[in-house]
Design an enzyme around this catalytic site. Structure first.
Site, mmCIF file in Angstrom:
data_model
loop_
_atom_site.group_PDB
_atom_site.id
_atom_site.type_symbol
_atom_site.label_atom_id
_atom_site.label_comp_id
_atom_site.label_asym_id
_atom_site.label_seq_id
_atom_site.Cartn_x
_atom_site.Cartn_y
_atom_site.Cartn_z
ATOM 1 N N ASP A 67 -106.959 15.311 -3.066
ATOM 2 C CA ASP A 67 -105.515 15.028 -3.286
ATOM 3 C C ASP A 67 -104.598 14.910 -2.053
ATOM 4 O O ASP A 67 -105.128 15.316 -0.879
ATOM 5 C CB ASP A 67 -104.863 16.240 -4.234
ATOM 6 N N LYS A 126 -101.286 11.643 -5.432
ATOM 7 C CA LYS A 126 -100.160 10.888 -6.431
ATOM 8 C C LYS A 126 -98.829 11.867 -5.875
ATOM 9 O O LYS A 126 -98.765 12.787 -5.834
ATOM 10 C CB LYS A 126 -100.348 11.475 -7.834
ATOM 11 N N MET A 140 -92.168 21.646 -7.551
ATOM 12 C CA MET A 140 -91.770 20.163 -7.760
ATOM 13 C C MET A 140 -90.245 20.070 -8.439
ATOM 14 O O MET A 140 -89.842 19.218 -9.139
ATOM 15 C CB MET A 140 -92.652 19.548 -8.976
#
Length: 257
Positions: free
Chosen positions: A34, A56, A169
């Protein structure tokens, strides 16, 4: 013999990976990694190992999750040892459970290797203990990417359910998060910390309250952990990492290192 390791690489400081996680990197024929891992960890891969970026970013997906599933199955069925290397912990907002389900359904052997999640580690590196005697005896980890998706009852449960709240997030949507938390019963003066690139050498922490920190959001961006609660007040006394990182930037032979 084929096998898949779903590994939590930890929050960023490469020394925070587990011994078992490091071994899974060293043994792998294929590593799917990642964007938030410390890329220095890839130097531990054996010669000839195939390294595949699967990162991502918000609204900018490099490889969609379904494609990651396909790659895990594809390489495992070739008889390879595959390590799926994720930032933090694979079972804390890491979609490791989804990947494990796919492997289970395909009868592919796999192991979950836990990692230190950023909610714990970023706070620790900012000098914020998530629990502290007399201040906090409970913690919640929360996905804050879509505050509007929760009902008022859910926000009230979050506001009253734990002494310390750790939001993942959530920087871009934080003004809405703060608004919902205040409506749900948290005091506007509740301390807030935002920790950018926690445990990396360039970590940055900003401090405020639910009703003041919005004015400082221009100073920070994703990836950042948000910690809310009275334990944030301990930051001033217990902060240690950013002071060390600053001291390590010294002038040697006329050059900054």
């Amino acid at each position: 013999m084929s096998k898949v390791y779903i590994v939590g690489a930890g929050p960023g400081d490469k020394e925070l990976i587990t011994v078992k996680g490091l071994r899974a990197i060293q043994e792998a024929d294929v590593i799917l990694y990642d964007r938030l891992i410390n890329m220095d960890l890839l130097e531990e891969a054996k010669e000839g190992a195939e390294l595949i970026f699967c990162g991502k970013e918000p609204k900018l997906h490099g490889v969609i999750q379904d494609e990651i599933h396909r790659l895990l199955v594809f390489y495992a069925k070739q008889g390879k040892v595959v390590t799926r290397l994720k930032g933090g912990d694979p079972f804390i907002f890491g979609r490791g459970g989804e990947e494990g389900q796919v492997l289970s359904r395909e009868n592919i052997p796999f192991e979950i290797v836990p990692g230190i999640t950023s909610g714990i580690s970023a706070a620790a590196y900012a000098g914020i203990p998530l629990t502290h005697r007399g201040i906090s005896g409970s913690v919640s980890f929360i996905n804050a990417s879509n505050p509007d998706a929760r009902t008022s009852e859910e926000w009230e449960h979050l506001a009253k359910g734990a002494d310390t709240l750790c939001f993942y997030m959530g920087v871009r949507q934080f003004p809405k998060t703060a608004e919902y938390l205040i409506k749900a019963g948290l005091k506007p003066s509740t301390p807030v910390a935002m920790i950018h690139w926690g445990t990396f050498a360039h970590q940055k922490t900003i401090i405020g309250t639910l009703d003041t920190i919005e004015a400082r959001l221009h100073e920070i961006s994703n990836p950042s952990m948000i910690v809310i609660g009275d334990v944030v007040s301990l930051h001033e006394e217990l902060q240690w990492f950013e002071q060390i990182a600053t001291k390590q930037t010294v002038v040697t032979n006329g050059a900054s290192v």
